[in-house]
Design a protein around this motif. Sequence first.
Motif, short mmCIF file in Angstrom:
data_model
loop_
_atom_site.label_atom_id
_atom_site.label_comp_id
_atom_site.label_asym_id
_atom_site.label_seq_id
_atom_site.Cartn_x
_atom_site.Cartn_y
_atom_site.Cartn_z
N VAL A 9 32.72 -48.74 21.56
CA VAL A 9 33.73 -48.78 20.51
C VAL A 9 35.03 -48.13 21.32
N SER A 10 36.29 -48.73 20.87
CA SER A 10 37.55 -48.36 21.67
C SER A 10 38.29 -48.05 20.66
N TYR A 11 39.41 -47.00 21.14
CA TYR A 11 40.26 -46.09 20.16
C TYR A 11 41.50 -46.32 20.57
N PRO A 12 42.29 -46.13 19.98
CA PRO A 12 43.80 -45.92 20.38
C PRO A 12 44.25 -44.94 21.33
N HIS A 13 44.77 -45.02 22.27
CA HIS A 13 45.50 -44.11 23.20
C HIS A 13 46.92 -43.91 22.93
N ALA A 14 47.19 -42.79 22.77
CA ALA A 14 48.75 -42.50 22.24
C ALA A 14 49.63 -42.10 23.44
N ASP A 15 50.88 -42.56 23.00
CA ASP A 15 52.11 -42.27 23.60
C ASP A 15 52.52 -40.96 22.86
N LEU A 16 52.23 -39.74 23.27
CA LEU A 16 52.49 -38.55 22.50
C LEU A 16 53.99 -38.50 21.89
N ASP A 17 54.75 -39.09 23.04
CA ASP A 17 56.33 -38.98 22.43
C ASP A 17 56.51 -39.88 21.39
N ALA A 18 55.94 -40.90 20.92
CA ALA A 18 56.06 -41.46 19.92
C ALA A 18 55.06 -41.05 18.81
N LEU A 19 53.97 -40.83 19.25
CA LEU A 19 52.93 -40.35 18.09
C LEU A 19 53.29 -38.94 17.38
N LEU A 20 53.83 -38.10 18.18
CA LEU A 20 53.84 -36.48 17.61
C LEU A 20 55.14 -36.88 16.63
N PRO A 21 56.42 -37.32 17.08
CA PRO A 21 57.56 -37.41 16.16
C PRO A 21 56.97 -38.17 14.72
N ALA A 22 56.45 -39.22 14.87
CA ALA A 22 55.90 -40.20 13.93
C ALA A 22 55.02 -39.21 12.93
N MET A 23 54.33 -38.12 13.52
CA MET A 23 53.40 -37.60 12.72
C MET A 23 54.13 -36.32 11.88
N ARG A 24 55.28 -36.02 12.22
CA ARG A 24 56.13 -35.18 11.77
C ARG A 24 56.77 -35.71 10.72
N LYS B 108 22.62 -47.90 8.26
CA LYS B 108 22.51 -48.17 9.68
C LYS B 108 23.45 -49.42 10.13
N ALA B 109 23.42 -50.34 9.35
CA ALA B 109 24.01 -51.83 9.31
C ALA B 109 25.70 -51.44 9.69
N ALA B 110 26.05 -50.85 8.91
CA ALA B 110 27.42 -50.26 8.92
C ALA B 110 27.81 -49.80 10.21
N PHE B 111 26.93 -48.71 10.70
CA PHE B 111 27.24 -48.40 12.14
C PHE B 111 27.05 -49.45 13.08
N ASP B 112 26.10 -50.03 13.01
CA ASP B 112 25.93 -51.09 14.05
C ASP B 112 27.13 -52.09 14.13
N ALA B 113 27.55 -52.16 12.87
CA ALA B 113 28.61 -53.22 12.90
C ALA B 113 29.91 -52.61 13.57
N LEU B 114 29.89 -51.35 13.80
CA LEU B 114 31.02 -50.69 14.61
C LEU B 114 30.89 -50.82 16.14
N LEU B 115 29.71 -51.19 16.51
CA LEU B 115 29.44 -50.94 17.87
C LEU B 115 30.09 -52.22 18.46
N GLY B 116 30.82 -52.08 19.78
CA GLY B 116 31.58 -52.96 20.53
C GLY B 116 33.11 -53.18 19.96
N THR B 117 33.43 -52.58 18.87
CA THR B 117 34.76 -52.93 18.29
C THR B 117 35.70 -52.19 18.74
N ARG B 118 36.96 -52.67 18.44
CA ARG B 118 38.11 -51.77 18.63
C ARG B 118 38.17 -51.19 17.29
N LEU B 119 38.54 -49.95 17.27
CA LEU B 119 38.77 -49.26 15.95
C LEU B 119 40.21 -49.07 15.82
N ASP B 120 41.17 -49.97 15.34
CA ASP B 120 42.52 -49.75 15.19
C ASP B 120 42.77 -49.13 13.91
N LEU B 121 43.45 -47.98 14.45
CA LEU B 121 43.95 -47.01 13.20
C LEU B 121 45.30 -47.29 12.63
#
Lengths: 563, 563
Positions: free
Chosen positions: B88-103, B53-66
């Motif tokens: 919690v906030s998450y990265p929003h992707a520029d697909l033209d940068a992310l998709l080539p990087a994934m390949r 539960k504490a691990a979950f609580d620690a995530l609240l209000g944070t930025r999850l930088d992947l």
Amino acid sequence: MAAELTAQQLTAQHRPTLDRALEAIRTRAYWSPHPEHPKAYGENGSLDLAAGKAAFDALLGTRLDLGQPGTDDWVGGETSPYGVELGVSYPHADLDALLPAMRAGMRAWRDAGAETRAVVCLEILKRIGDRTLEFAHAVMHTSGQAFMMAFQAGGPHAQDRGLEAVAYAYAEQTRTPDTAEWTKPQGKRDPLALTKRFTPVPRGIGLVVGCNTFPTWNGYPGLFASLATGNAVLVKPHPRAVLPLALTVQVARQVLTEAGFDPNLVALAAERPDEGIAKTLATRPEVRIIDYTGSTEFGDWLEANARQAQVYTEKAGVNTVIVESAGDYRGMLANLAFSLSLYSGQMCTTPQNLLIPRDGITTDQGPKSFDEVVADLAQAVDGLLGDDTRAVGLLGALVNPGVKDRLEAAAGLGEVALASRRIAHPEFPDAVVRTPLIVKLDGAKPDAEAAYMSECFGPVSFAVAVDSASDAAELLRRTVRERGAMTVGAYTTSPEFEEEVREVCLEEAAQLSLNLTGGVYVNQTAAFSDFHGSGGNPAANAALTDAAFVANRFRVIEVRQEA
Amino acid sequence: MAAELTAQQLTAQHRPTLDRALEAIRTRAYWSPHPEHPKAYGENGSLDLAAGKAAFDALLGTRLDLGQPGTDDWVGGETSPYGVELGVSYPHADLDALLPAMRAGMRAWRDAGAETRAVVCLEILKRIGDRTLEFAHAVMHTSGQAFMMAFQAGGPHAQDRGLEAVAYAYAEQTRTPDTAEWTKPQGKRDPLALTKRFTPVPRGIGLVVGCNTFPTWNGYPGLFASLATGNAVLVKPHPRAVLPLALTVQVARQVLTEAGFDPNLVALAAERPDEGIAKTLATRPEVRIIDYTGSTEFGDWLEANARQAQVYTEKAGVNTVIVESAGDYRGMLANLAFSLSLYSGQMCTTPQNLLIPRDGITTDQGPKSFDEVVADLAQAVDGLLGDDTRAVGLLGALVNPGVKDRLEAAAGLGEVALASRRIAHPEFPDAVVRTPLIVKLDGAKPDAEAAYMSECFGPVSFAVAVDSASDAAELLRRTVRERGAMTVGAYTTSPEFEEEVREVCLEEAAQLSLNLTGGVYVNQTAAFSDFHGSGGNPAANAALTDAAFVANRFRVIEVRQEA
């Protein structure tokens, strides 16, 4: 009705062959139960050959009554590419009568189980095999293949591909057991215990849309994959190549009847001229699987519109051979000359674009300029086809007037390195026999691209001058990605370049043959070992044959209850 | 870069689990390596629970930088169905940068081979497993499941389904050997001999489109099936259920990095409110596989429009239970009451239509009229949910306002046999907790059909009076054929009727549970043994998990040359 052939008898007879096929698709070592020499089909040599011809001749001008329900007319009228009028007529179906009749026997076929279905399929293949010499003529006189090729590709090789599909279908259906006892511990309480029954069930009716050039070879995988997985199969042949598949349907119906199943599990859908029933059939709700070989245009139409069905397509592609360097220059030339000549280049696997560096290549015979390589290849083709009798035995006849028109037009696309030559067929004066045309193109010139980036089906190949080996690899990549390819070949003595081409093929999902100089050709694949197409580039959405080709033709239904 | 985790280490650690999973999918007996009791996750009982539960609580209000390339913004804003703002906030992707990087990392991932990919996937699952108690809260506060269910279904059961997909993927890729020596006899001449190499190659980027109710359970099969077959995977969570899949992506990226692979092989695509990026992603040319769970409308759209991809969909359906007769009436009532209540009926597998003959049924407790059966079931639900604390532990919260609206509207569709009751959650006052509604409908009245022939997702079921058991079987057939079904249940003591229902399920491709009266429920399936859906009716075009689910995520490329 007492079956004349019991499942037990069929299993005793065919299970060893099935097991051997299962081993072959696992090891992918060479194997075939279907001999490749005509003399293996009987004890009497030329007498057997004559009997096969006589059996074919006896079909000419007859009505092939398959005993199908809902037959409302008789249609037909194939003319052999060799000029013979076949004059065979076939049942034309009232679909609203035929399709329900095809579904009637599906429950018993489903309940028979995977093994019985497999051995019934093997019996069908055996009966077809027994008539191989007759089928050879039927394939020859619909596809225009020369007799020996029609015999091999239309007979044993097609039967191999059918058996391969049966083996994959059987393996796939038996990966889940018939029953399972599931017992889940619950600590101190009694465990949860369930008995589960798993049944492979068919999707419905499988439609096979046949092609003109390889009616049996390209038709059997889908036919047998669908039938072995419990589906009924409706065969819609190409209007110019009905006979080989009509005979196949006839044999299948006979075996199904003898084995105590409903013959309507396999039926023929022949059509009137210009009736175009494939679109009607493909969107019938009863049709849940479609296997198609033919044009990209109609293949794409099927994929987009036959949404109620699983659609397996083999379409057009542009096959490439890269000549970067040669460790056995003469072997390469001989091998390529044969590949370009076989069946007048009318194979979906025949190389079209030969990419050669404009500055020439190194070979075991010393350096060769671009022009020398092309001239030597032209000479190799000439030599191979110098004797007319031998030439017609390799080339066969052009399958239809479209191929001839395309061949004639292609001579205007660039500098002709090898002109196509007309050969008079010694036996069939109306056969249109032509030797391959080789046209030089400059890969750097944008106006050449329209030619080499399109499929020019028939005895046409383009010797394309490229700036470098790496340019060749990049052009290969673009060709496969944009146009698809059933085959890729490469000649190189450089490990680095070999790796470069290999990487392109892995990334673009194309099957690669490297440095073939002997008796195996880039346009030939062997069942149980080679995949035909990859299913991963635009030339085909499926490979013959892999698990993906069979796994979605049935579904597994589970019935569970407390133990 | 030296990998911290070598393939050798991972293989030594995980190969036994993989082998055990391979055996389980073959025998389909009970097995799971993931314990179902929270106390198994640590040595310290309630302290471990608190730490989760504490691990979950620690995530609240944070930025999850992947650490994803192409991150152009931060998005988020989930509100728990229990009323908690996750923040919690998450990265929003520029697909033209992310998709080539994934390949970029796909070649090394492909070259690693099937076994290494499998054990890396198992390491990802192990790391997720280690954090099960934390994931349980993330699933609870996105799906609205009660904690115990979020823990089990979102933890071990989801991990089971992921492992199952890895096992199928491994099995499928290794059915063709890496190499083969092919030697074909040529009579007196030398045999033809080829060396062949076979390589499983990925299709491209797999897109996982997650759902609100079971982000991990429904997301893991596609994610791991695509990753284990060599593809990169882009996870697009439901905007209301991002956290569990974002944590999954985080773990996967960490393990990939430690194992020496490119972390961008797995990435997250979170979106702005109302951005609707699924359509954009689904039609990107780089995306070649799509796994989707959600509405029929969007599933159908994907199947029709994402033509460049293999599309696996689980959509809506209408699940039926037929009550024809009961050998254990009280067991049946208790079992059904639980099935209707679990997670407020918000499972794609929850029964909706209870078909009961209007003239009543026979039971071990004597004959029961239609009204008695419905009243007894209502009472059983009431009894099960009589204690509010126990009730919220079963029901969880309504996942979104749409479910509440639908529930309220459904009360007007017919005679209410059991009214839905509002329960105050002892811990989360903003949670919307509701008990199931049961509405009586007359199956013979055409105006009732609109209700029972549509999916009414949520705690709503219809007790439908039918004229006879055979009418029930026919209505079942029509419902599955037209609307699809993830599950079918039947209660009967009649072998004839059992056979009738079984036949309907085999013909319409629906999974059937018979006479469940104990601790197994029609809405639960166990990985390695039960198939989830059949892939053969309109509710889903794929089953979790079978060979068809994995076999087309890769292709086998052959490179052959003379031996």
